[in-house]
Design a protein around this motif. Sequence first.
Motif, mmCIF file in Angstrom:
data_model
loop_
_atom_site.group_PDB
_atom_site.id
_atom_site.type_symbol
_atom_site.label_atom_id
_atom_site.label_comp_id
_atom_site.label_asym_id
_atom_site.label_seq_id
_atom_site.Cartn_x
_atom_site.Cartn_y
_atom_site.Cartn_z
ATOM 1 N N LEU A 177 6.841 5.295 -3.243
ATOM 2 C CA LEU A 177 7.277 5.864 -3.054
ATOM 3 C C LEU A 177 7.919 6.968 -1.543
ATOM 4 O O LEU A 177 8.383 7.705 -2.133
ATOM 5 C CB LEU A 177 5.569 6.701 -3.449
ATOM 6 C CG LEU A 177 5.708 8.400 -3.959
ATOM 7 C CD1 LEU A 177 6.469 8.028 -5.466
ATOM 8 C CD2 LEU A 177 4.245 8.153 -4.092
ATOM 9 N N PRO A 201 2.487 3.204 -3.396
ATOM 10 C CA PRO A 201 2.952 4.404 -2.341
ATOM 11 C C PRO A 201 4.027 3.693 -1.606
ATOM 12 O O PRO A 201 4.740 4.706 -1.160
ATOM 13 C CB PRO A 201 1.140 4.174 -1.230
ATOM 14 C CG PRO A 201 0.612 3.556 -2.025
ATOM 15 C CD PRO A 201 1.333 2.529 -3.014
ATOM 16 N N GLY A 202 3.711 2.094 -0.689
ATOM 17 C CA GLY A 202 5.243 1.233 -0.092
ATOM 18 C C GLY A 202 6.556 2.501 -0.782
ATOM 19 O O GLY A 202 7.337 2.482 -0.132
ATOM 20 N N MET A 254 -9.353 -3.079 -3.852
ATOM 21 C CA MET A 254 -8.366 -4.612 -3.624
ATOM 22 C C MET A 254 -9.125 -5.557 -2.781
ATOM 23 O O MET A 254 -8.487 -5.896 -2.022
ATOM 24 C CB MET A 254 -7.443 -3.413 -3.949
ATOM 25 C CG MET A 254 -7.293 -2.632 -2.500
ATOM 26 S SD MET A 254 -5.555 -2.508 -1.728
ATOM 27 C CE MET A 254 -4.999 -3.991 -0.997
ATOM 28 N N MET A 259 -10.055 -12.379 -12.286
ATOM 29 C CA MET A 259 -11.186 -12.170 -10.896
ATOM 30 C C MET A 259 -10.133 -11.416 -10.401
ATOM 31 O O MET A 259 -9.708 -11.654 -9.800
ATOM 32 C CB MET A 259 -11.547 -13.183 -10.564
ATOM 33 C CG MET A 259 -12.945 -13.867 -11.544
ATOM 34 S SD MET A 259 -13.945 -15.016 -10.996
ATOM 35 C CE MET A 259 -15.198 -15.306 -10.482
ATOM 36 N N LEU A 260 -8.356 -12.101 -10.018
ATOM 37 C CA LEU A 260 -7.534 -11.604 -9.270
ATOM 38 C C LEU A 260 -7.226 -10.600 -9.468
ATOM 39 O O LEU A 260 -6.815 -9.528 -8.963
ATOM 40 C CB LEU A 260 -6.281 -12.261 -9.515
ATOM 41 C CG LEU A 260 -6.082 -13.696 -8.516
ATOM 42 C CD1 LEU A 260 -4.906 -14.833 -9.114
ATOM 43 C CD2 LEU A 260 -6.341 -13.383 -6.863
ATOM 44 N N GLY A 298 -5.309 -3.597 -7.389
ATOM 45 C CA GLY A 298 -5.587 -2.130 -6.224
ATOM 46 C C GLY A 298 -4.252 -2.168 -5.011
ATOM 47 O O GLY A 298 -3.909 -1.492 -4.337
ATOM 48 N N THR A 299 -3.983 -3.742 -4.901
ATOM 49 C CA THR A 299 -2.597 -3.949 -3.759
ATOM 50 C C THR A 299 -1.451 -2.824 -4.768
ATOM 51 O O THR A 299 -0.788 -2.217 -3.868
ATOM 52 C CB THR A 299 -2.365 -5.623 -3.679
ATOM 53 O OG1 THR A 299 -3.907 -5.548 -3.762
ATOM 54 C CG2 THR A 299 -1.366 -5.499 -2.818
ATOM 55 N N ARG A 335 -7.952 -16.061 -13.595
ATOM 56 C CA ARG A 335 -7.040 -14.938 -13.597
ATOM 57 C C ARG A 335 -8.020 -13.453 -13.848
ATOM 58 O O ARG A 335 -6.628 -12.258 -13.170
ATOM 59 C CB ARG A 335 -5.904 -15.136 -14.318
ATOM 60 C CG ARG A 335 -4.886 -16.095 -13.891
ATOM 61 C CD ARG A 335 -4.425 -16.342 -14.952
ATOM 62 N NE ARG A 335 -4.470 -18.626 -14.585
ATOM 63 C CZ ARG A 335 -2.981 -18.621 -14.199
ATOM 64 N NH1 ARG A 335 -1.633 -17.690 -13.817
ATOM 65 N NH2 ARG A 335 -2.717 -20.284 -13.818
ATOM 66 N N THR A 389 1.828 8.580 0.767
ATOM 67 C CA THR A 389 2.028 8.212 -0.297
ATOM 68 C C THR A 389 1.245 8.862 -0.969
ATOM 69 O O THR A 389 0.334 8.525 -2.301
ATOM 70 C CB THR A 389 2.966 7.382 -0.533
ATOM 71 O OG1 THR A 389 3.128 6.992 0.400
ATOM 72 C CG2 THR A 389 4.616 8.067 -0.165
ATOM 73 N N PRO A 421 -8.580 -7.429 -9.975
ATOM 74 C CA PRO A 421 -8.872 -5.625 -8.857
ATOM 75 C C PRO A 421 -7.779 -5.705 -7.727
ATOM 76 O O PRO A 421 -7.481 -4.882 -7.670
ATOM 77 C CB PRO A 421 -10.694 -6.460 -8.587
ATOM 78 C CG PRO A 421 -11.038 -7.082 -9.480
ATOM 79 C CD PRO A 421 -9.935 -8.109 -10.663
ATOM 80 N N TYR A 422 -8.154 -7.036 -7.684
ATOM 81 C CA TYR A 422 -7.085 -7.096 -6.280
ATOM 82 C C TYR A 422 -5.997 -7.338 -5.909
ATOM 83 O O TYR A 422 -5.372 -6.336 -5.696
ATOM 84 C CB TYR A 422 -7.980 -8.409 -5.729
ATOM 85 C CG TYR A 422 -6.753 -8.767 -4.972
ATOM 86 C CD1 TYR A 422 -6.156 -8.416 -3.359
ATOM 87 C CD2 TYR A 422 -6.042 -10.208 -4.374
ATOM 88 C CE1 TYR A 422 -5.696 -8.704 -2.199
ATOM 89 C CE2 TYR A 422 -4.856 -10.198 -3.642
ATOM 90 C CZ TYR A 422 -4.957 -9.907 -2.414
ATOM 91 O OH TYR A 422 -3.964 -9.967 -1.099
ATOM 92 N N LEU A 423 -5.044 -7.469 -6.725
ATOM 93 C CA LEU A 423 -4.128 -7.687 -7.141
ATOM 94 C C LEU A 423 -3.982 -6.020 -7.932
ATOM 95 O O LEU A 423 -2.683 -5.302 -7.521
ATOM 96 C CB LEU A 423 -3.278 -8.492 -8.177
ATOM 97 C CG LEU A 423 -3.621 -10.070 -7.991
ATOM 98 C CD1 LEU A 423 -2.161 -10.919 -8.310
ATOM 99 C CD2 LEU A 423 -2.722 -9.607 -6.487
ATOM 100 N N LEU A 452 -1.615 -0.114 -6.863
ATOM 101 C CA LEU A 452 -1.346 0.915 -6.805
ATOM 102 C C LEU A 452 -1.670 1.476 -5.151
ATOM 103 O O LEU A 452 -1.652 2.856 -5.341
ATOM 104 C CB LEU A 452 -2.782 1.076 -7.690
ATOM 105 C CG LEU A 452 -3.171 2.265 -8.194
ATOM 106 C CD1 LEU A 452 -1.855 2.570 -8.966
ATOM 107 C CD2 LEU A 452 -3.975 3.022 -8.394
ATOM 108 N N LEU A 453 -2.400 1.433 -4.452
ATOM 109 C CA LEU A 453 -2.750 1.528 -2.941
ATOM 110 C C LEU A 453 -2.249 1.153 -2.230
ATOM 111 O O LEU A 453 -2.237 1.507 -0.772
ATOM 112 C CB LEU A 453 -4.411 1.197 -3.031
ATOM 113 C CG LEU A 453 -5.693 1.878 -3.165
ATOM 114 C CD1 LEU A 453 -6.910 0.884 -2.751
ATOM 115 C CD2 LEU A 453 -5.015 3.159 -3.430
ATOM 116 N N VAL A 454 -0.974 0.096 -2.019
ATOM 117 C CA VAL A 454 0.195 -0.527 -1.023
ATOM 118 C C VAL A 454 1.042 -0.544 -1.608
ATOM 119 O O VAL A 454 2.264 0.304 -0.790
ATOM 120 C CB VAL A 454 -0.182 -2.282 -1.027
ATOM 121 C CG1 VAL A 454 0.244 -1.984 0.613
ATOM 122 C CG2 VAL A 454 -2.303 -1.342 -0.323
#
Lengths: 325, 283
Positions: free
Chosen positions: A64, A61-62, B153, A46-47, A53-54, A44, B130, A49-51, A56-58
């Motif tokens: 927001l 912002p969505g 990511m 290992m998942l 990152g998603t 889990r 954003t 960074p991807y989760l 924080l970055l997707v």
Amino acid sequence: MCASFTSEFFLDNKPVVSLPHGNTRSAGHLIAQRSKTNFNLAIRGMLLPYLLGTLLLVILPGLLTFALAFTEYDALSPPIWRGFGNFHDVLVSPLFWIALRNSLYFAVLAIPLRLLGALAFALLLKQRRRGVGLYRAAIYLPTVIPDVAYALIWLWIFNPLYGPLNMLLSAVGLPAPAWLVNPQTAKLAIVIMSLFQIGEGFVVLLAGLHDIPDEYYAAAAIDGGNRWQMFRFITLPLLAPWLLLLTIRDLTLSAQNTFTPAYLMTDGGPYFSTLFMPLLIFDEAFERFRIGMGSAILLLFFLGLGLLVVLVYFVAGGWGYADDY
Amino acid sequence: MTIKARRQSVSGGTILHHAASLAGAALFLLPFVWVISASLRQPGLPPPRTIEWVPQPIVWTNYLHIFQLVPLGQYIVNSLIVVALAVPITLVTASWAGFAMAQLHHSLQRRLVALAIVVLMLPVTALWLTRYVLFNYLLLIDTIWALIAPAFMGSSPFFVLLFYWTFRRVPQELYASARLDGAGVLRVWSAIALPLARPTVIAVAVLTFVLYWSDFIYPLLYLKSERNYTLPVGVQLLQQMDRTNWPLLMAASVVMLTPVVGMFLAAQRLFWPEGRLAGIDGR
């Protein structure tokens, strides 16, 4: 789309050590179980960074964007609440409607043509024969050109005075329009250049065709089916989920792909004829620093886009080839 | 008689097929021919009267001038730094996520695939503003980290899915036996899973390279000072200096597209269904 991916094998998450009722646990069992738990925990991890990152970055912002659409914000001073004021301003702005119409024009014309082109070349080049690798590479190649280079190249090709396209057209006696300089043809020019970057759909449909078993065609041939019937009753139905996926993907891509050409080639002109939604959003937010307004346009645009995607999905659902995800 | 056999017996069909393929290929290569030809034209010449395939005279120095007009070398170095950081980071995070997904419970796998597809369908336009606000808050504006951030990511959920699909094809017993030998997760990932997924690793590396090398919008939005510019914004600068100097703009375009075209041609076999990114069974 994914029947072949889901139907496959394994996935163990069952405990390695199953304890018969009433048995006393041996030390070995305990160690095995603990290492299993550690392993699962590490998996889990290992998942993460991807989760993260998603998130924080997707996702963040969505969300927001939702909030900022109701404010006045310039990224310097704190946002001021405006309620539905931005949406009112957007809906009465003529530029919003022009950009909406241009984006729709692009989507309605470019998406079916791109799909048809990708399908035609996939059908033409699906068989393994001599030279097919070179042909396939040639079809895919324009897709890898970086956006900026691609825009500059087409700016040159469409140039009414120097451009090779009009030289070619007049050489064969066809009319040579002013392309990007003329508001009547500028949008069409942007559509034309998008028709050369169909590599993604081409590869996906090649793979889709590759997955159709040869026996289907053999059986149809025995029954006396002709080429058209085979296409209509075997190929098309089996490709339908891929075509649907590509349509939806193209629809969302058209919300970003029109930015670079419009920004570098025409700056939205002449007379706003190539002012597409992404450029309008960029202008509002980054040229005029009205991030709240930009967010409001974005929200309305995506609402429309979402409705369009749902519409496509249901219309295509009538074909009846729904698959898992 | 199968279709294949029937088609091969008709040589007229084969010729027609080659003619159609050749015409399509020629059409799609036309932009390349034109950009190369235009990049060798002498700047300032009047428009040619007929179509000009080979310019007269051929001016190779256009390729030198673009490096003198703007610090294109610096921009290329910046782009290479971004790529050199983004590609390895992406390979690690995307393959970790794909590897982990393939080990999870089935229902969880399905949910993660659905999440990846939803994120994939979201146009990046939605995140421009954003993310700017976010990077501004984190003081990442005008640093290359604003460009590299998505690498943490896995750059794109698509890459995660590619790894997931590959690792799903690896028989679980292979991992299990390594685990019995006391190997930790990272060891199983690096010693067993990754070597089996070599085609996927190469393909994702190529796609990631293309993604960051070509990226125009993020540097445009998040970089301020010229010394940080990557190649695409640098070329845009060249365009702003002289919008009508076509030979130089075309030469810059050729410089920009050569690495990605070369890389694609070297790896293209992986993209066709026969050499599918399939992991071990090579389907």
